[in-house]
Design a protein around this motif. Sequence first.
Motif, PDB file in Angstrom:
ATOM      1  N   VAL A   1       0.836  -1.206   0.000  1.00 12.63           N
ATOM      2  CA  VAL A   1       0.000   0.000   0.000  1.00 12.63           C
ATOM      3  C   VAL A   1       0.869   1.253   0.000  1.00 12.63           C
ATOM      4  CG1 VAL A   1      -1.764   1.296   1.245  1.00 12.63           C
ATOM      5  CG2 VAL A   1      -1.875  -1.188   1.180  1.00 12.63           C
ATOM      6  N   GLY A   2       1.970   1.216   0.734  1.00 13.17           N
ATOM      7  CA  GLY A   2       2.847   2.380   0.806  1.00 13.17           C
ATOM      8  C   GLY A   2       3.424   2.768  -0.538  1.00 13.17           C
ATOM      9  N   ASN A   3       3.707   1.774  -1.392  1.00 13.29           N
ATOM     10  CA  ASN A   3       4.233   2.076  -2.724  1.00 13.29           C
ATOM     11  C   ASN A   3       3.195   2.781  -3.589  1.00 13.29           C
ATOM     12  OD1 ASN A   3       6.657   0.898  -2.081  1.00 13.29           O
ATOM     13  ND2 ASN A   3       6.168  -1.080  -3.008  1.00 13.29           N
ATOM     14  N   VAL A   4       1.950   2.334  -3.448  1.00 10.43           N
ATOM     15  CA  VAL A   4       0.869   2.968  -4.211  1.00 10.43           C
ATOM     16  C   VAL A   4       0.607   4.381  -3.706  1.00 10.43           C
ATOM     17  CG1 VAL A   4      -1.583   2.862  -4.807  1.00 10.43           C
ATOM     18  CG2 VAL A   4      -0.208   0.763  -4.789  1.00 10.43           C
ATOM     19  N   SER A   5       0.505   4.537  -2.385  1.00 11.36           N
ATOM     20  CA  SER A   5       0.175   5.850  -1.808  1.00 11.36           C
ATOM     21  C   SER A   5       1.306   6.857  -1.999  1.00 11.36           C
ATOM     22  CB  SER A   5      -0.167   5.702  -0.323  1.00 11.36           C
ATOM     23  OG  SER A   5       0.937   5.208   0.403  1.00 11.36           O
ATOM     24  N   ARG A   6       2.519   6.376  -2.241  1.00 12.61           N
ATOM     25  CA  ARG A   6       3.621   7.304  -2.499  1.00 12.61           C
ATOM     26  C   ARG A   6       3.394   8.039  -3.822  1.00 12.61           C
ATOM     27  NH1 ARG A   6       8.621   5.474  -4.323  1.00 12.61           N
ATOM     28  NH2 ARG A   6       8.021   3.431  -3.524  1.00 12.61           N
ATOM     29  N   HIS A   7       2.784   7.364  -4.774  1.00 10.56           N
ATOM     30  CA  HIS A   7       2.478   7.979  -6.067  1.00 10.56           C
ATOM     31  C   HIS A   7       1.101   8.645  -6.064  1.00 10.56           C
ATOM     32  CE1 HIS A   7       5.941   6.274  -8.193  1.00 10.56           C
ATOM     33  NE2 HIS A   7       5.717   5.158  -7.517  1.00 10.56           N
ATOM     34  N   PHE A   8       0.160   8.010  -5.395  1.00  9.55           N
ATOM     35  CA  PHE A   8      -1.223   8.499  -5.355  1.00  9.55           C
ATOM     36  C   PHE A   8      -1.706   8.448  -3.906  1.00  9.55           C
ATOM     37  CE2 PHE A   8      -0.591   6.619  -9.542  1.00  9.55           C
ATOM     38  CZ  PHE A   8      -0.992   7.658 -10.383  1.00  9.55           C
ATOM     39  N   PRO A   9      -1.487   9.524  -3.144  1.00  7.51           N
ATOM     40  CA  PRO A   9      -1.853   9.512  -1.714  1.00  7.51           C
ATOM     41  C   PRO A   9      -3.330   9.260  -1.449  1.00  7.51           C
ATOM     42  CG  PRO A   9      -0.385  11.341  -2.204  1.00  7.51           C
ATOM     43  CD  PRO A   9      -0.788  10.765  -3.512  1.00  7.51           C
ATOM     44  N   ARG A  10      -4.195   9.587  -2.416  1.00  7.73           N
ATOM     45  CA  ARG A  10      -5.636   9.376  -2.243  1.00  7.73           C
ATOM     46  C   ARG A  10      -6.198   8.708  -3.490  1.00  7.73           C
ATOM     47  NH1 ARG A  10      -7.345  15.088  -2.180  1.00  7.73           N
ATOM     48  NH2 ARG A  10      -9.457  14.261  -2.074  1.00  7.73           N
ATOM     49  N   LYS A  11      -7.221   7.891  -3.299  1.00  5.05           N
ATOM     50  CA  LYS A  11      -7.794   7.193  -4.447  1.00  5.05           C
ATOM     51  C   LYS A  11      -8.438   8.170  -5.431  1.00  5.05           C
ATOM     52  CE  LYS A  11     -12.297   6.181  -2.286  1.00  5.05           C
ATOM     53  NZ  LYS A  11     -13.220   5.093  -1.854  1.00  5.05           N
ATOM     54  N   GLU A  12      -8.886   9.335  -4.921  1.00  2.00           N
ATOM     55  CA  GLU A  12      -9.485  10.332  -5.803  1.00  2.00           C
ATOM     56  C   GLU A  12      -8.490  10.808  -6.862  1.00  2.00           C
ATOM     57  OE1 GLU A  12     -11.778  10.396  -1.998  1.00  2.00           O
ATOM     58  OE2 GLU A  12      -9.647  10.398  -2.535  1.00  2.00           O
ATOM     59  N   MET A  13      -7.217  10.831  -6.507  1.00  2.00           N
ATOM     60  CA  MET A  13      -6.198  11.236  -7.467  1.00  2.00           C
ATOM     61  C   MET A  13      -6.094  10.234  -8.613  1.00  2.00           C
ATOM     62  SD  MET A  13      -3.287  12.512  -4.807  1.00  2.00           S
ATOM     63  CE  MET A  13      -3.554  13.971  -3.760  1.00  2.00           C
ATOM     64  N   LEU A  14      -6.303   8.969  -8.295  1.00  2.00           N
ATOM     65  CA  LEU A  14      -6.337   7.950  -9.333  1.00  2.00           C
ATOM     66  C   LEU A  14      -7.509   8.170 -10.280  1.00  2.00           C
ATOM     67  CD1 LEU A  14      -5.402   4.756  -7.321  1.00  2.00           C
ATOM     68  CD2 LEU A  14      -4.300   5.495  -9.432  1.00  2.00           C
ATOM     69  N   VAL A  15      -8.661   8.555  -9.728  1.00  2.00           N
ATOM     70  CA  VAL A  15      -9.833   8.823 -10.557  1.00  2.00           C
ATOM     71  C   VAL A  15      -9.521   9.937 -11.546  1.00  2.00           C
ATOM     72  CG1 VAL A  15     -12.188   9.735 -10.562  1.00  2.00           C
ATOM     73  CG2 VAL A  15     -11.527   8.007  -8.887  1.00  2.00           C
ATOM     74  N   GLN A  16      -8.889  11.005 -11.067  1.00  2.00           N
ATOM     75  CA  GLN A  16      -8.586  12.128 -11.947  1.00  2.00           C
ATOM     76  C   GLN A  16      -7.685  11.700 -13.103  1.00  2.00           C
ATOM     77  OE1 GLN A  16      -7.376  15.782 -10.119  1.00  2.00           O
ATOM     78  NE2 GLN A  16      -6.289  16.493 -11.937  1.00  2.00           N
ATOM     79  N   VAL A  17      -6.643  10.942 -12.785  1.00  2.00           N
ATOM     80  CA  VAL A  17      -5.703  10.532 -13.834  1.00  2.00           C
ATOM     81  C   VAL A  17      -6.364   9.550 -14.798  1.00  2.00           C
ATOM     82  CG1 VAL A  17      -3.490   9.435 -14.313  1.00  2.00           C
ATOM     83  CG2 VAL A  17      -3.726  10.932 -12.341  1.00  2.00           C
ATOM     84  N   LEU A  18      -7.174   8.637 -14.291  1.00  2.00           N
ATOM     85  CA  LEU A  18      -7.871   7.692 -15.162  1.00  2.00           C
ATOM     86  C   LEU A  18      -8.766   8.433 -16.150  1.00  2.00           C
ATOM     87  CD1 LEU A  18      -8.877   4.831 -12.690  1.00  2.00           C
ATOM     88  CD2 LEU A  18      -7.175   4.727 -14.521  1.00  2.00           C
ATOM     89  N   LEU A  19      -9.461   9.461 -15.679  1.00  2.00           N
ATOM     90  CA  LEU A  19     -10.329  10.227 -16.567  1.00  2.00           C
ATOM     91  C   LEU A  19      -9.518  10.996 -17.594  1.00  2.00           C
ATOM     92  CD1 LEU A  19     -13.065  11.498 -14.081  1.00  2.00           C
ATOM     93  CD2 LEU A  19     -13.347   9.864 -15.941  1.00  2.00           C
ATOM     94  N   GLU A  20      -8.391  11.561 -17.180  1.00  2.00           N
ATOM     95  CA  GLU A  20      -7.527  12.261 -18.129  1.00  2.00           C
ATOM     96  C   GLU A  20      -6.999  11.297 -19.188  1.00  2.00           C
ATOM     97  OE1 GLU A  20      -4.513  13.975 -15.708  1.00  2.00           O
ATOM     98  OE2 GLU A  20      -5.746  15.669 -15.066  1.00  2.00           O
ATOM     99  N   GLU A  21      -6.630  10.094 -18.762  1.00  2.00           N
ATOM    100  CA  GLU A  21      -6.109   9.090 -19.692  1.00  2.00           C
ATOM    101  C   GLU A  21      -7.164   8.696 -20.711  1.00  2.00           C
ATOM    102  OE1 GLU A  21      -2.904   7.280 -19.579  1.00  2.00           O
ATOM    103  OE2 GLU A  21      -2.457   9.156 -18.557  1.00  2.00           O
TER     104      GLU A  21
END
Length: 239
Positions: free
Chosen positions: A59-79
């Motif tokens: 989990v720490g490796n993931v949160s280092r790049h994306f501290p919150r799951k909402e940030m993943l949503v933003q990037v997925l939508l941009e992609e």
Amino acid sequence: MTEKKAKKAKLAAPPRPGVYSRGSDTVDAILKAALHVLIEEGASAFTLRRIASECGMKVGNVSRHFPRKEMLVQVLLEELLSPSEGEVRRRIVNSGMPADEALALVIGGSLDEIQTKKMTHLFTELWAMANHNAFVAERVELVYRYVHKLIASFVADLNPALSPDEVEIVSVYISASIEGSTMLAGYGKPWSGMMPKIKGIAVKFLVDLAKTITSEEIRELSSATPAKASSPRRPVRAR
């Protein structure tokens, strides 16, 4: 600045989320896992812990790049948005197609995407998240604002007599008509088998609407009140 304009300004320039380098193997693996979890398991399973498990990381490796799951949503939508935006613009600019054909391309292409598992599941799950998460709601709104703006550019060309507000009304209606098909005729939905015919009807009548609706009709329809339902007539008894 009005509250409405302030909100638009806020949405227009979202900050880049997280601390990540797009294109790195680690980030690519996280994004792939996040998309898989959201599509296959739904919003309730969309957690950093579950995403980390899916891509075989801590989990720490993931949160280092994306501290919150909402940030993943933003990037997925941009992609997802960037490639489709570029493709639409290339096909329109390079071909010099008229506005009615361009609008038909956007409507038809959007309905084609709705028939895929990826898009049907992705957006229905994002809608569920948006109901309870303001950040996700804003990101989803950004996507729809892009779609409305694209559609509006064609409506304005096809029907120059309409005011900017009227163009926006028509473009939002067209977008809503497309998106509403997701719940009824999207991938795995009850009427998915009808989508080819629904697509044909939508392209014809939504493009015709954009071409022919008048300002007077919009005003009349906006102010019209539903007719009072007439009382059911009693059956006449035979004598």
